[in-house]
Design an enzyme around this catalytic site. Structure first.
Site: not given
Length: 314
Positions: A114, A86, A9, A164, A167-168, A7, A11, A171-172, A112, A30
């Site tokens: 981004g 995730n 992409g 994680k 954590h997210n 993968g 990240m 963040e929200y 984490s 990929d």
């Protein structure tokens, strides 16, 4: 150290490049041939020297499950699979048991950072057996930001993704608070320089943060966010955090309200959600909807005009 990366992409591709810059031998696969070093997972496994390490960075759910199913058949005892996507923490135990039945180790890593991670490093939350985690430390040391922080062996299998997830969820809540504050400032006639107010908070205040820096950057690009539609997706972790809170009888009113606010953004053009959408685009390169309703691709990481502190990365 040699590692296979599945993968490549936004990240995964940047993580592979950061590892290469640190001197590691990375072989990437990929589904887009132009990004791949090999034609498939079987060739990837053949190219790696035993004992192998394969890091999976594909979307959570069926894509991750299908990838791990195939790796379970292709890898050998003593190899390790890392799930850095995730994934839901409950899936980790299933994958660990599945791979463990073949003598293959499993480590889950919440990542984490981004689109800024290539430059600044990735905060890593790791779950798994100590023997597997210890083998991977050269990889973790190269991916994490410089300094003491940015890495934790959070616990056994599933702990990395659980950390994680929380954590997210946090963040929200933070993004929602910034967004509501912006909407209130925009609604009054008293404050005539809303972007300036946010800029003034970047130094000396208790709410200074990387997210605040990104908010200011978004307002520099579009002062009244008129180019955005007030629509914000949720990528799953917020829902999982609220569900885990229900399972453990832990009250999460702020995070739950922030999740519901995203749901409401899909019913009407919410001014606050414009800011949430802008922030998600800034820190993660997530796609946004234009005011005309068109979906646009996420942004790539800019040069170095806003550098996140080590302790505050997505």
């Amino acid at each position: 150290m040699q590692i296979g990366m599945v993968g490549l992409g936004k990240m995964g591709g940047n993580m592979a490049e950061r590892l290469r810059r640190a001197g590691h031998d990375v072989i990437g696969y990929d589904r887009h041939p132009e990004n791949s070093d090999v034609a498939g997972l079987d060739e990837l496994v053949q190219r790696l020297q035993a004992p192998r390490v394969v890091w999976v960075m594909v979307p959570a759910g069926d894509p991750t499950r299908a990838t791990i199913d195939q790796l379970c058949e292709a890898l050998s005892p003593g190899d390790i699979v890392v799930d850095g996507g995730n994934s839901h923490y409950r899936d980790d135990k299933k994958h660990a048991d599945q791979l463990g039945s073949r003598g293959i180790g499993f480590v889950d890593v919440g990542v984490s950072g981004g689109v800024w991670g290539l430059q600044n490093g990735y905060a890593l939350m790791v779950g798994g057996d100590a023997e597997h985690v210890d083998r991977l430390m050269p990889i973790f040391q190269s991916l994490k930001p410089e300094g003491e922080d940015g890495y934790v062996h959070a616990g056994t299998v599933g702990a990395g993704h659980f950390a994680k997830m929380v954590h997210n969820g946090i963040e929200y809540g933070i993004m929602q608070a910034f967004a509501e504050g912006w909407e209130l400032l925009e609604a009054t006639d008293i404050v005539t320089d809303v972007p300036g107010a946010f800029k003034s908070w970047r130094t000396g205040t208790v709410i200074r943060s990387w997210l605040l820096d990104l908010l200011v950057r978004a307002l520099d690009q579009d002062p009244d966010l008129s180019e955005l539609k007030g629509y914000a997706e949720d990528s799953g972790e917020g829902r999982w955090t609220v569900q885990a809170a229900v399972d453990h009888a832990v009250p999460l009113p702020a995070i739950t309200a922030a999740l519901y606010a995203r749901f409401s953004s899909r019913q009407e053009d919410s001014p606050a959600m414009k800011m949430v959408a802008a922030l998600r685009n800034q820190f993660g390169g997530h796609a946004v909807a234009s005011a005309e309703g068109q979906r646009t691709k996420g942004a790539d990481a800019p040069g170095a005009d806003v550098t996140p502190p080590v302790e505050a990365q997505h």
